[in-house]
Design a protein around this motif. Structure first.
Motif, PDB file in Angstrom:
ATOM      1  N   SER A   1      30.746  48.836  39.940  1.00 52.91           N
ATOM      2  CA  SER A   1      31.506  48.900  38.694  1.00 52.91           C
ATOM      3  C   SER A   1      32.063  47.520  38.386  1.00 52.91           C
ATOM      4  O   SER A   1      31.962  46.591  39.203  1.00 52.91           O
ATOM      5  CB  SER A   1      32.646  49.921  38.808  1.00 52.91           C
ATOM      6  OG  SER A   1      33.526  49.546  39.860  1.00 52.91           O
ATOM      7  N   THR A   2      32.639  47.392  37.218  1.00 50.37           N
ATOM      8  CA  THR A   2      33.307  46.164  36.795  1.00 50.37           C
ATOM      9  C   THR A   2      34.810  46.332  36.957  1.00 50.37           C
ATOM     10  O   THR A   2      35.373  47.351  36.541  1.00 50.37           O
ATOM     11  CB  THR A   2      32.969  45.844  35.332  1.00 50.37           C
ATOM     12  OG1 THR A   2      31.561  45.605  35.213  1.00 50.37           O
ATOM     13  CG2 THR A   2      33.729  44.613  34.848  1.00 50.37           C
ATOM     14  N   ALA A   3      35.453  45.357  37.571  1.00 51.84           N
ATOM     15  CA  ALA A   3      36.909  45.386  37.779  1.00 51.84           C
ATOM     16  C   ALA A   3      37.562  44.521  36.707  1.00 51.84           C
ATOM     17  O   ALA A   3      37.319  43.310  36.655  1.00 51.84           O
ATOM     18  CB  ALA A   3      37.269  44.897  39.169  1.00 51.84           C
TER      19      ALA A   3
ATOM     20  N   TYR B   1      28.441  45.449  43.712  1.00 51.18           N
ATOM     21  CA  TYR B   1      29.558  46.177  43.126  1.00 51.18           C
ATOM     22  C   TYR B   1      29.021  47.228  42.156  1.00 51.18           C
ATOM     23  O   TYR B   1      28.195  46.932  41.294  1.00 51.18           O
ATOM     24  CB  TYR B   1      30.503  45.227  42.389  1.00 51.18           C
ATOM     25  CG  TYR B   1      31.242  44.287  43.304  1.00 51.18           C
ATOM     26  CD1 TYR B   1      32.129  44.756  44.259  1.00 51.18           C
ATOM     27  CD2 TYR B   1      31.063  42.909  43.207  1.00 51.18           C
ATOM     28  CE1 TYR B   1      32.813  43.890  45.106  1.00 51.18           C
ATOM     29  CE2 TYR B   1      31.736  42.033  44.040  1.00 51.18           C
ATOM     30  CZ  TYR B   1      32.613  42.535  44.992  1.00 51.18           C
ATOM     31  OH  TYR B   1      33.286  41.678  45.817  1.00 51.18           O
TER      32      TYR B   1
ATOM     33  N   SER C   1      35.416  55.177  32.941  1.00 55.29           N
ATOM     34  CA  SER C   1      36.458  54.610  33.784  1.00 55.29           C
ATOM     35  C   SER C   1      36.503  55.357  35.114  1.00 55.29           C
ATOM     36  O   SER C   1      36.472  56.587  35.149  1.00 55.29           O
ATOM     37  CB  SER C   1      37.819  54.699  33.094  1.00 55.29           C
ATOM     38  OG  SER C   1      38.847  54.254  33.943  1.00 55.29           O
TER      39      SER C   1
ATOM     40  N   GLU D   1      41.592  48.012  36.614  1.00 50.56           N
ATOM     41  CA  GLU D   1      40.788  49.204  36.319  1.00 50.56           C
ATOM     42  C   GLU D   1      39.328  48.915  36.621  1.00 50.56           C
ATOM     43  O   GLU D   1      38.800  47.855  36.262  1.00 50.56           O
ATOM     44  CB  GLU D   1      40.933  49.595  34.850  1.00 50.56           C
ATOM     45  CG  GLU D   1      40.130  50.845  34.482  1.00 50.56           C
ATOM     46  CD  GLU D   1      40.191  51.143  32.991  1.00 50.56           C
ATOM     47  OE1 GLU D   1      39.927  52.297  32.607  1.00 50.56           O
ATOM     48  OE2 GLU D   1      40.489  50.216  32.218  1.00 50.56           O
ATOM     49  N   THR D   2      38.674  49.864  37.301  1.00 54.20           N
ATOM     50  CA  THR D   2      37.242  49.743  37.539  1.00 54.20           C
ATOM     51  C   THR D   2      36.507  50.635  36.547  1.00 54.20           C
ATOM     52  O   THR D   2      36.863  51.800  36.351  1.00 54.20           O
ATOM     53  CB  THR D   2      36.882  50.152  38.977  1.00 54.20           C
ATOM     54  OG1 THR D   2      37.436  51.438  39.263  1.00 54.20           O
ATOM     55  CG2 THR D   2      37.416  49.146  39.971  1.00 54.20           C
TER      56      THR D   2
ATOM     57  N   TYR E   1      32.931  57.147  43.999  1.00 55.18           N
ATOM     58  CA  TYR E   1      31.710  56.479  43.574  1.00 55.18           C
ATOM     59  C   TYR E   1      30.485  57.377  43.639  1.00 55.18           C
ATOM     60  O   TYR E   1      29.490  57.117  42.978  1.00 55.18           O
ATOM     61  CB  TYR E   1      31.460  55.243  44.461  1.00 55.18           C
ATOM     62  CG  TYR E   1      32.297  54.060  44.085  1.00 55.18           C
ATOM     63  CD1 TYR E   1      31.871  53.165  43.106  1.00 55.18           C
ATOM     64  CD2 TYR E   1      33.518  53.823  44.708  1.00 55.18           C
ATOM     65  CE1 TYR E   1      32.640  52.070  42.766  1.00 55.18           C
ATOM     66  CE2 TYR E   1      34.295  52.740  44.374  1.00 55.18           C
ATOM     67  CZ  TYR E   1      33.854  51.865  43.397  1.00 55.18           C
ATOM     68  OH  TYR E   1      34.610  50.784  43.064  1.00 55.18           O
TER      69      TYR E   1
ATOM     70  N   PHE F   1      40.641  47.611  46.696  1.00 54.21           N
ATOM     71  CA  PHE F   1      39.385  47.935  46.019  1.00 54.21           C
ATOM     72  C   PHE F   1      38.352  46.855  46.341  1.00 54.21           C
ATOM     73  O   PHE F   1      38.695  45.740  46.716  1.00 54.21           O
ATOM     74  CB  PHE F   1      39.578  48.073  44.501  1.00 54.21           C
ATOM     75  CG  PHE F   1      39.931  46.791  43.797  1.00 54.21           C
ATOM     76  CD1 PHE F   1      38.961  46.019  43.168  1.00 54.21           C
ATOM     77  CD2 PHE F   1      41.249  46.347  43.754  1.00 54.21           C
ATOM     78  CE1 PHE F   1      39.290  44.851  42.515  1.00 54.21           C
ATOM     79  CE2 PHE F   1      41.587  45.177  43.096  1.00 54.21           C
ATOM     80  CZ  PHE F   1      40.606  44.424  42.477  1.00 54.21           C
ATOM     81  N   GLY F   2      37.085  47.230  46.165  1.00 55.29           N
ATOM     82  CA  GLY F   2      35.989  46.306  46.432  1.00 55.29           C
ATOM     83  C   GLY F   2      35.468  46.353  47.852  1.00 55.29           C
ATOM     84  O   GLY F   2      34.455  45.737  48.166  1.00 55.29           O
TER      85      GLY F   2
ATOM     86  N   GLU G   1      29.820  44.656  37.637  1.00 53.87           N
ATOM     87  CA  GLU G   1      28.920  45.569  38.340  1.00 53.87           C
ATOM     88  C   GLU G   1      27.546  44.926  38.473  1.00 53.87           C
ATOM     89  O   GLU G   1      27.066  44.216  37.580  1.00 53.87           O
ATOM     90  CB  GLU G   1      28.805  46.894  37.593  1.00 53.87           C
ATOM     91  CG  GLU G   1      28.288  46.777  36.169  1.00 53.87           C
ATOM     92  CD  GLU G   1      28.311  48.120  35.451  1.00 53.87           C
ATOM     93  OE1 GLU G   1      27.326  48.862  35.610  1.00 53.87           O
ATOM     94  OE2 GLU G   1      29.294  48.392  34.749  1.00 53.87           O
TER      95      GLU G   1
END
Length: 514
Positions: free
Chosen positions: A420-422, A418, A397, A388-389, A463, A407-408, A372
């Motif tokens: 979030s972190t994927a 971004y 989560s 998982e994001t 989001y 996604f993305g 992120e």
């Protein structure tokens, strides 16, 4: 001293001092010529040392390239040498002015007799002045390829990949076509011809070749690899794979590596490289006695035709399943794209263009696809596995994506980092599409903008709540001109699709607002 030796030295001294002829007021003797030769030799040695000092020490500190250092040091060393010769002549009592006239006339005569050498000298001067061929350049010339090792006034030395040095007259380089891969940069294109059987799926071939290209680390992603369907050959479908590499001088090893990768991937996907085929027509075939091939052999074992008829295998034969049991066919990108509801009705030709915009990438469990806050540059389609994001700052989560999910795309469509972190949950295969390739695809096929915009409406609902929490915590700055997140999304989408004003696009914006 021995009287005989002393007499001999005296005679020798007289001999070398005897005047042979006069140039102006200066008497020329053997001793004078010997001193002049030694002085010229010293000038040559000093000018050579001066050239090496300039090239390897002084000019190197200014950060000059090897080619420019070679050219400049050559000119300056020749100038120092010419000045040294003039000084030596003057010290030995000769006036260079009258000699220049005489040497000029002599030079004309010598020039006619040594036209080739004169041509090479002028060509060497041209090469050094223009600088289009420099020391260290990678060139191809007259069936040879290698690096320029040295450029002198008469010839150029080229170091080949075999380790040999080839001396090329400079006139050959200035009067013939030379391919200089290093003229602007070493970036170059490699094209590999690949032929496959006529029963092969062209879309699957394209997908396999692109996968193979991205598996080679030396292949550049920008410009991206490209597959060209050249045509229909006598016994095969003919394709070309184009890839770009940062160092074209390493093209031989890159080509070899790609050939290994392509052969392995074609075999895994069940695509065959055919042999040349010919149709054979026999006249009066009924009159030819080929014998009954269904009769058993003397040892009682069936013949090949009989074995095929019974479904039994011949001794020593292995089944195709036994041969291929160790290979696992990768998941088709085209089949995964068809899992998306909005792409299920797309033709194979449309999917091919989408496939050409990206590449397959593998991740192990717990790998991070992106973090992120990073600038959005790619979006992803899951071919297999799960991702998982997570918003790590909130320890929350967001969603688990599985095969067929995308996604993305929010980040690159809205020009955002971004959110979030994927994180990869298991061994996963992703189809990655870069932002530039994605935008180029939408310019060529604007109807796909509707497809991804509809997917975007689902993601913004996920989001939006997270962004509101980040804003409340002061962790996410929002532009003062856009107080509402929805308004901000609308403005972003309109700026991204400035040429589209269709009803479907307006409907997408309304659904985002609702």
């Amino acid at each position: 001293m021995n009287p005989q030796l002393e007499a001999f030295l005296t005679n020798v001294n007289r001999l070398i001092q005897v005047s042979l002829f006069k140039v102006g007021d200066e008497s020329i003797s053997l001793l004078w010529l010997l001193k002049l030769a030694i002085a010229f030799l010293i000038v040559i040695i000093l000018s050579t040392l001066f050239k090496r000092l300039l090239k390897d020490r002084i000019l190197l500190r200014f950060g000059m390239s090897q080619g420019h250092r070679e050219a400049l040091s050559t000119f300056l060393s020749y100038g120092v040498g010419a000045l040294g010769f003039v000084v030596v002549l003057q010290v030995n009592g000769l006036n260079p002015a009258p000699l220049a006239v005489a040497l000029g006339g002599l030079g004309i005569g010598v020039g006619f007799g040594l036209q080739e050498i004169t041509k090479n000298l002028i060509s060497g001067l041209t090469l050094l002045i223009e600088g289009k061929l420099q020391v260290g350049d990678y060139i191809e010339f007259d069936g040879l390829s290698g690096y320029i090792k040295e450029i002198s006034m008469r010839s150029t030395v080229m170091r080949t990949f075999d380790g040999g040095d080839v001396v090329v007259p400079n006139s050959n380089l200035t009067s013939n076509r030379v391919l200089n891969w290093s003229y602007k940069s070493l970036t170059g294109k490699i094209h590999l011809p690949i032929n496959v059987a006529y029963d092969s799926d062209p879309i699957l071939v394209t997908e396999t070749l692109l996968d193979s290209a991205y598996m080679e680390a030396a292949v550049l992603h920008d410009p991206p690899p490209k597959v060209i369907f050249k045509g229909f050959g006598d016994s095969s479908l003919e394709f070309d794979l184009w890839v770009w590499v940062a160092r074209i001088d390493e093209g031989i090893t890159v080509r070899s590596s790609l050939n290994f990768i392509i052969e392995d991937n074609l075999r895994r996907m069940g695509l065959k490289i055919p042999f040349p085929q010919r149709d054979l027509w026999l006249r009066n075939a009924d009159a030819l006695n080929f014998g009954d091939r269904s009769q058993p052999r003397a040892d009682g074992s069936p013949t090949e035709s009989a074995a095929k008829g019974t479904g039994k295998e011949l001794p020593g034969k292995t089944s195709g399943q036994a041969i291929a049991h160790h290979t696992r066919q990768p998941i088709s990108i085209r089949d995964s794209l068809r899992q998306l509801p909005h792409l299920s009705i797309c033709s194979d030709l449309s999917l091919r263009e989408l496939i050409e915009t990206g590449y397959r990438k593998y991740f192990a469990a717990s790998d991070i696809v992106f973090n992120e806050g990073e600038t959005g540059s790619d979006f992803y389609l899951i071919l297999s596995g799960s991702v998982e994001t997570v918003v790590t700052r909130l320890n929350q989560s967001i969603k688990v994506y599985r095969a067929g999910d995308v996604f993305g795309e929010v980040a690159i469509m809205l020009k955002l980092p971004y959110a979030s972190t994927a994180r990869v949950l298991e061994d996963t295969s992703l189809f990655v599409i870069h932002q530039k390739s994605f935008e180029r695809l939408l310019q060529l096929h604007p109807h796909l903008a509707d497809v991804f915009s509809q997917e975007l409406t689902k993601e913004t609902a996920i989001y939006q709540s997270v962004r509101q929490q980040l804003q409340d915590l002061g962790l996410l700055a929002m532009d003062e001109r856009h107080n509402q997140f929805v308004t901000w999304v609308q403005t972003r989408l309109k700026s991204f699709f400035p040429v589209r004003s269709s009803l479907k696009q307006e409907d997408t914006l309304k659904r985002i607002s609702s």
